[in-house]
Enzyme design. Structure first.
Site, PDB file in Angstrom:
ATOM      1  N   HIS A   1     -33.287  10.233  13.357  1.00  0.00           N
ATOM      2  CA  HIS A   1     -33.196  11.669  13.699  1.00  0.00           C
ATOM      3  C   HIS A   1     -32.476  11.879  15.033  1.00  0.00           C
ATOM      4  O   HIS A   1     -32.840  12.761  15.810  1.00  0.00           O
ATOM      5  CB  HIS A   1     -34.588  12.309  13.773  1.00  0.00           C
ATOM      6  CG  HIS A   1     -35.339  12.339  12.485  1.00  0.00           C
ATOM      7  ND1 HIS A   1     -35.397  13.448  11.674  1.00  0.00           N
ATOM      8  CD2 HIS A   1     -36.069  11.391  11.857  1.00  0.00           C
ATOM      9  CE1 HIS A   1     -36.139  13.188  10.609  1.00  0.00           C
ATOM     10  NE2 HIS A   1     -36.556  11.942  10.688  1.00  0.00           N
TER      11      HIS A   1
ATOM     12  N   ASN B   1     -40.306  17.357   7.415  1.00  0.00           N
ATOM     13  CA  ASN B   1     -38.948  17.276   6.884  1.00  0.00           C
ATOM     14  C   ASN B   1     -38.680  18.469   5.977  1.00  0.00           C
ATOM     15  O   ASN B   1     -39.603  19.216   5.654  1.00  0.00           O
ATOM     16  CB  ASN B   1     -38.772  15.989   6.072  1.00  0.00           C
ATOM     17  CG  ASN B   1     -38.539  14.754   6.950  1.00  0.00           C
ATOM     18  OD1 ASN B   1     -38.215  14.866   8.128  1.00  0.00           O
ATOM     19  ND2 ASN B   1     -38.713  13.585   6.367  1.00  0.00           N
TER      20      ASN B   1
ATOM     21  N   TYR C   1     -44.374   7.181  17.351  1.00  0.00           N
ATOM     22  CA  TYR C   1     -43.603   8.149  18.140  1.00  0.00           C
ATOM     23  C   TYR C   1     -43.788   7.926  19.645  1.00  0.00           C
ATOM     24  O   TYR C   1     -42.818   7.850  20.401  1.00  0.00           O
ATOM     25  CB  TYR C   1     -43.953   9.590  17.726  1.00  0.00           C
ATOM     26  CG  TYR C   1     -43.430   9.897  16.330  1.00  0.00           C
ATOM     27  CD1 TYR C   1     -44.056   9.375  15.209  1.00  0.00           C
ATOM     28  CD2 TYR C   1     -42.301  10.668  16.130  1.00  0.00           C
ATOM     29  CE1 TYR C   1     -43.572   9.610  13.932  1.00  0.00           C
ATOM     30  CE2 TYR C   1     -41.810  10.922  14.853  1.00  0.00           C
ATOM     31  CZ  TYR C   1     -42.453  10.393  13.759  1.00  0.00           C
ATOM     32  OH  TYR C   1     -41.966  10.615  12.501  1.00  0.00           O
TER      33      TYR C   1
HETATM   34  C1  HEM Z   1     -43.879   5.096   8.974  1.00  0.00           C
HETATM   35  C2  HEM Z   1     -42.966   6.006   8.812  1.00  0.00           C
HETATM   36  C3  HEM Z   1     -42.227   6.608   9.971  1.00  0.00           C
HETATM   37  C4  HEM Z   1     -41.998   6.110  11.211  1.00  0.00           C
HETATM   38  C5  HEM Z   1     -42.456   4.787  11.761  1.00  0.00           C
HETATM   39  C6  HEM Z   1     -41.212   7.085  11.931  1.00  0.00           C
HETATM   40  C7  HEM Z   1     -40.737   6.923  13.209  1.00  0.00           C
HETATM   41  C8  HEM Z   1     -39.954   7.815  13.886  1.00  0.00           C
HETATM   42  C9  HEM Z   1     -39.388   7.612  15.179  1.00  0.00           C
HETATM   43  C10 HEM Z   1     -39.542   6.343  15.999  1.00  0.00           C
HETATM   44  C11 HEM Z   1     -38.712   8.723  15.531  1.00  0.00           C
HETATM   45  C12 HEM Z   1     -37.948   8.979  16.822  1.00  0.00           C
HETATM   46  C13 HEM Z   1     -38.845   9.729  17.754  1.00  0.00           C
HETATM   47  C14 HEM Z   1     -38.270   9.956  19.119  1.00  0.00           C
HETATM   48  O1  HEM Z   1     -37.505   9.123  19.621  1.00  0.00           O
HETATM   49  O2  HEM Z   1     -38.631  10.994  19.739  1.00  0.00           O
HETATM   50  C15 HEM Z   1     -38.863   9.645  14.461  1.00  0.00           C
HETATM   51  C16 HEM Z   1     -38.370  10.911  14.455  1.00  0.00           C
HETATM   52  C17 HEM Z   1     -38.696  11.820  13.492  1.00  0.00           C
HETATM   53  N1  HEM Z   1     -39.424  11.587  12.343  1.00  0.00           N
HETATM   54 FE1  HEM Z   1     -40.235   9.906  11.752  1.00  0.00          FE
HETATM   55  N2  HEM Z   1     -41.011   8.159  11.141  1.00  0.00           N
HETATM   56  C18 HEM Z   1     -41.614   7.895   9.930  1.00  0.00           C
HETATM   57  C19 HEM Z   1     -41.655   8.708   8.851  1.00  0.00           C
HETATM   58  C20 HEM Z   1     -41.354  10.030   8.909  1.00  0.00           C
HETATM   59  C21 HEM Z   1     -41.689  10.987   7.915  1.00  0.00           C
HETATM   60  C22 HEM Z   1     -42.446  10.700   6.607  1.00  0.00           C
HETATM   61  C23 HEM Z   1     -41.264  12.182   8.377  1.00  0.00           C
HETATM   62  C24 HEM Z   1     -41.423  13.522   7.747  1.00  0.00           C
HETATM   63  C25 HEM Z   1     -42.582  13.947   7.352  1.00  0.00           C
HETATM   64  C26 HEM Z   1     -40.644  11.987   9.666  1.00  0.00           C
HETATM   65  C27 HEM Z   1     -40.117  12.970  10.462  1.00  0.00           C
HETATM   66  C28 HEM Z   1     -39.507  12.765  11.666  1.00  0.00           C
HETATM   67  C29 HEM Z   1     -38.821  13.790  12.403  1.00  0.00           C
HETATM   68  C30 HEM Z   1     -38.692  15.252  12.020  1.00  0.00           C
HETATM   69  C31 HEM Z   1     -38.314  13.192  13.544  1.00  0.00           C
HETATM   70  C32 HEM Z   1     -37.459  13.863  14.603  1.00  0.00           C
HETATM   71  C33 HEM Z   1     -38.313  14.494  15.662  1.00  0.00           C
HETATM   72  C34 HEM Z   1     -37.414  15.169  16.660  1.00  0.00           C
HETATM   73  O3  HEM Z   1     -36.739  16.144  16.270  1.00  0.00           O
HETATM   74  O4  HEM Z   1     -37.385  14.746  17.825  1.00  0.00           O
HETATM   75  N3  HEM Z   1     -40.734  10.665   9.967  1.00  0.00           N
HETATM   76  N4  HEM Z   1     -39.617   9.069  13.455  1.00  0.00           N
END
Ligand code: HEM
Length: 778
Positions: A142, A215, A429
């Site tokens: 993202h 999402n 996160y």
């Molecule tokens: C085990 C599964 C997942 C892991 C380990 C994971 C991990 C991460 C990580 C490390 C980031 C970056 C965060 C940052 O640097 O601030 C991120 C961003 C994000 N993830 Fe996940 N994610 C997973 C699954 C999902 C799922 C299922 C969704 C939706 C429901 C999702 C939605 C998001 C969104 C929207 C962001 C962006 C947040 C922003 O705008 O700063 N992720 N995720």
């Protein structure tokens, strides 16, 4: 004895008195047993005789312009509104970071005008050093995103469901910050990639920050956090040559997903037009996992969160998305920014599907499985409130880049389910943000600080902002009168004492629940619930993506997987890939699946939510050249503006030109700098000279062809229909107003309001897929 030693002895005496006020830890006994655990007690505090014993120093009252005065009782100023860090340089002189005024910002310090630069130039060195460190690591996923401020407004108190602060009373407003994003691409990648969109909302509630990190698609590729790094490694650019950027159409992604049949449902969504939204304002959002809501009485239910856009769900078509990515990689960022600046505020309704644990036990699917939806026909959505995005960030980096969302951020009234994907996210996160934002104090970055008071004994670390008063940084304590003390069950966050219902007692295990093995039922449900146009788009997207896969065995494996979801889809994709025979279906992990409750869910179609019919935020091109009927152009522009749409006057070149009547008209865009596919609709005005000039320009034909191919409304007035014919559009020139609902409106010169009304009506319907052909006619 002087004053200072008086104060010192008073401090000693009062400290002794304060500590003696807590002869033992009275809450200790209540820390044991299940019942106590469910109802934690509030901590005990003792009122100090004065502020003396809890201060850091005896000298704290010696103020200055820098130190200010003594910290007011119980205040943490780092959470004040963002005003405390806003900077406006109007009327100010340039300074260094130390506040020294800079006399010359043009030249480095040298020995003589032609002499060597000097190391002592602290002004140059400070400037260059800061510049050298301007970048921070981008998000691991993202990375590409855009943000906005706004508010959430509660419709009616939902206290029967939850005690969470935003839902406590009708009309209650909670500030929010939202970040929309793509997943795969790097920070500078295009907005219109085929991809899931992040839809992350930070609610600054009275009781702390709540992040709903969702999402625009309600399911996910995988079921367990253990597979997330594998998924991301497979979809990101391949490691040997770092290609392709922001695209899933490559070997490693399809190799992985075709070995992970639980991704089939998600693949249907990602190959649908959901993955190429027209705007962040026209896409749904979902919390994806099952969460819990908890009310004051402590009873809890499961919920699934849904954001529904007021403007309806609308998407691009693939050919358009590809072209836009070249002409305007910032397409969604610009759209969001411009909508807000022009007052066409994006708005979404938040609703929840509510169901009990007992209901969940009866479902044919497992509600802990993030590859499954709860069909709306089974559990309808209960609306809770609306979110309006009404303010752009002042500074992209400080706000949008530094914002840190985290699924672990919940407030009293909300809780998690045991979804194993969610569990991994709760860890991930904060862990990643510690390195992305340079240490453990990123919660103090202004955009991340809550509005609710923050008081705890965490201390130090990189970039600490807060200056805590006193010498106590532990609990229990008597030296600070017990403060800050634990809130207890009455005010603090208490986890739901969810027990694990299972038929037999189970111990530690690495395995999935049985119903997770049904990989195809809901993929079928999704595909069968689409309109024929949407089904075609899904098939074409599979064809495109798999045609980029260089290994035939991977293509075959994917088609073999699709056969388990839809034979029709698999056959169509296979044909599109030139496969003569269909491979055998993949063996199923669960051959006999429970009968699904819902076989068709119209709510899953994008066309199910056309929105309020408003044109707010939509863009129209009015093509002009010297000699155009200027009066019509201005009237059309005004009529569209009245509808909230933005009508741009697009010419062969920007700048002034003479109309047929000899008036001056300004083209504010050119066909070169704003190609046709960037607009939602097209108007061709009358005027013999203008039409002749436009007919000579190849850009005009591309403009018209793209509008036609992407099924967008076109209004041609008077002789401008000749341009449609020259572009090769298959229309009869019978001069009727609307051509069979195809969104092509060919009007007589002077047709006036009637023609505009028909055009506006056609725009309200967005796309006119009746004229779509595969392969395209033009
Ligand atoms: C085990 C599964 C997942 C892991 C380990 C994971 C991990 C991460 C990580 C490390 C980031 C970056 C965060 C940052 O640097 O601030 C991120 C961003 C994000 N993830 Fe996940 N994610 C997973 C699954 C999902 C799922 C299922 C969704 C939706 C429901 C999702 C939605 C998001 C969104 C929207 C962001 C962006 C947040 C922003 O705008 O700063 N992720 N995720």
């Amino acid at each position: 004895m002087d004053d200072a030693s008086d104060a010192a002895s008073s401090k000693v005496a009062q400290t002794e008195q304060l500590a003696a006020g807590m002869p033992f830890n009275p809450t200790k006994a209540g820390e044991h047993g299940f019942a106590n655990g469910a109802m934690p007690q509030a901590g005990v505090t003792v009122e100090p005789a004065s502020r003396l014993p809890t201060g850091s120093t005896l000298s704290e009252a010696n103020g200055s312009a820098k130190t200010g005065s003594v910290a007011p009782d119980g205040v943490n100023a780092t959470i004040d509104s963002l005003d405390r860090v806003r900077v406006d340089s109007a009327g100010q002189t340039l300074t260094t970071n130390q506040g020294v005024k800079i006399a010359d910002n043009q030249n480095s310090l040298k020995y003589g005008v032609r002499g060597p630069a000097l190391l002592e130039d602290f002004i140059l060195r400070e400037k260059i050093t800061h510049f050298d460190h301007e970048r921070i690591p981008e998000r691991i996923v993202h990375a590409r995103g855009s943000g906005a401020h706004g508010y959430f407004e509660c419709y009616d108190a939902a206290t029967d469901l939850t005690m969470a602060a935003p839902f406590r009373e009708a009309g209650k407003l909670t500030p929010v910050f939202v970040r929309f994003s793509t997943v795969q691409g790097e920070r500078g990648s295009k907005d219109t990639a085929r991809d899931v969109r992040g839809f992350a909302v930070k609610f600054y509630t009275d009781e702390g920050n709540w992040d709903l990190v969702g999402n625009n698609i309600p399911v996910f590729f995988i079921q367990d956090a253990m597979k997330f790094p594998d998924l991301v490694h497979a979809v990101k650019p391949e490691p040997h040559h770092q290609m392709p950027q922001a695209a899933s159409a490559h070997d490693t992604f399809w190799d992985f997903v075709s070995l992970m049949p639980e991704s089939t449902h998600m693949l249907m969504w990602v190959m649908s037009d959901r993955a190429i939204p027209r705007s962040y304002a026209t896409m749904q959002g979902f919390g994806v996992h099952s969460f819990r809501m908890v009310n004051e009485q402590g009873s809890s239910v499961f919920v699934k969160f849904h954001w529904t856009p007021k403007a309806g769900t609308h998407s691009l078509v693939w050919d358009e998305a590809v072209k836009i990515s070249g002409a305007d990689p910032d397409y969604h960022r610009r759209d969001l920014y411009e909508r807000i600046e022009s007052g066409a505020y994006p708005e979404y309704e938040l609703g929840v599907q509510v169901f009990t644990e007992e209901q969940a036990e009866e479902f044919s699917f497992d509600i802990l499985d993030a590859t499954k939806i709860v069909p709306e026909e089974l559990i309808p959505i209960r609306p809770l409130g609306r979110m309006v995005l009404n303010r752009n960030p002042d500074n992209f980096f400080s706000e949008t880049e530094q914002v840190a969302f985290c699924t672990a951020h919940i407030v009293p009234g909300l809780d998690f389910s045991n979804d194993p994907l969610l569990a991994g996210r709760i860890h991930s996160y904060v862990d990643t943000q510690i390195s992305r934002l340079g240490g453990p104090n990123f919660h103090e970055i202004p955009i991340n600080a809550p509005l609710a008071p923050v008081h705890n004994n965490q201390r130090d670390g990189m970039h600490r902002q807060a200056i805590p008063r006193g010498k106590v940084a532990y609990e229990p304590n008597s030296l600070a009168g017990g403060c800050p003390f634990q809130a207890g069950a009455a005010h603090g966050f208490v986890s739901v004492a969810a027990s694990i219902s299972s038929k037999e007692a189970q111990g530690k295990v690495r395995a999935k629940p049985e119903k997770f093995a049904d990989h195809y039922t809901q993929a079928t449900l999704f595909f069968e619930s689409q309109t024929p146009v949407e089904q075609d788009h899904i098939a074409n997207a599979f064809r495109f993506e798999l045609s980029k896969v260089t290994v035939p065995a991977i293509r075959e494996r994917t088609v073999a997987m699709l056969r388990n979801a839809s034979e029709a889809l698999a056959a169509k994709v296979a044909k599109g890939l030139g496969m003569d025979t269909l491979p055998d279906p993949l063996p199923k992990a669960m051959p006999d699946v429970p009968t699904p409750e819902v076989l068709k869910s119209p709510a899953l179609s994008l066309l199910h939510r056309p929105g309020d019919g408003s044109l707010a935020g939509r863009k129209v091109a009015i093509l002009v050249a010297p000699g155009v009927e200027g009066e019509f152009v201005l009237a059309a522009q005004a009529a569209l503006l009245k509808q909230g749409a933005v009508a741009r006057i697009v010419g062969p070149r920007i700048g002034p030109m003479a109309t047929a009547a000899g008036d001056a008209l300004d083209a504010d865009a050119s066909m070169e700098n704003e190609p046709g596919f960037l607009f939602d609709a097209l108007i061709l005005a009358d005027g013999a000279l203008a039409i002749a000039a436009l007919a000579q320009d190849g850009h005009t034909m591309e403009f018209i062809k793209d509008q036609f191919r992407h099924c967008k409304p076109i209004l041609a007035v008077g002789e401008s229909r000749q341009l449609l014919m020259k572009a090769g559009l298959p229309i009869s020139m019978d001069k009727s107003l609307a051509q069979g609902g195809t969104g092509l409106i060919v009007a007589e010169a002077g047709a006036g309001d009637g023609a505009m009304d028909a055009f506006i009506e056609a725009m309200a319907r967005h796309r006119h897929f009746g004229r779509e052909m595969d392969p395209p006619l033009l």
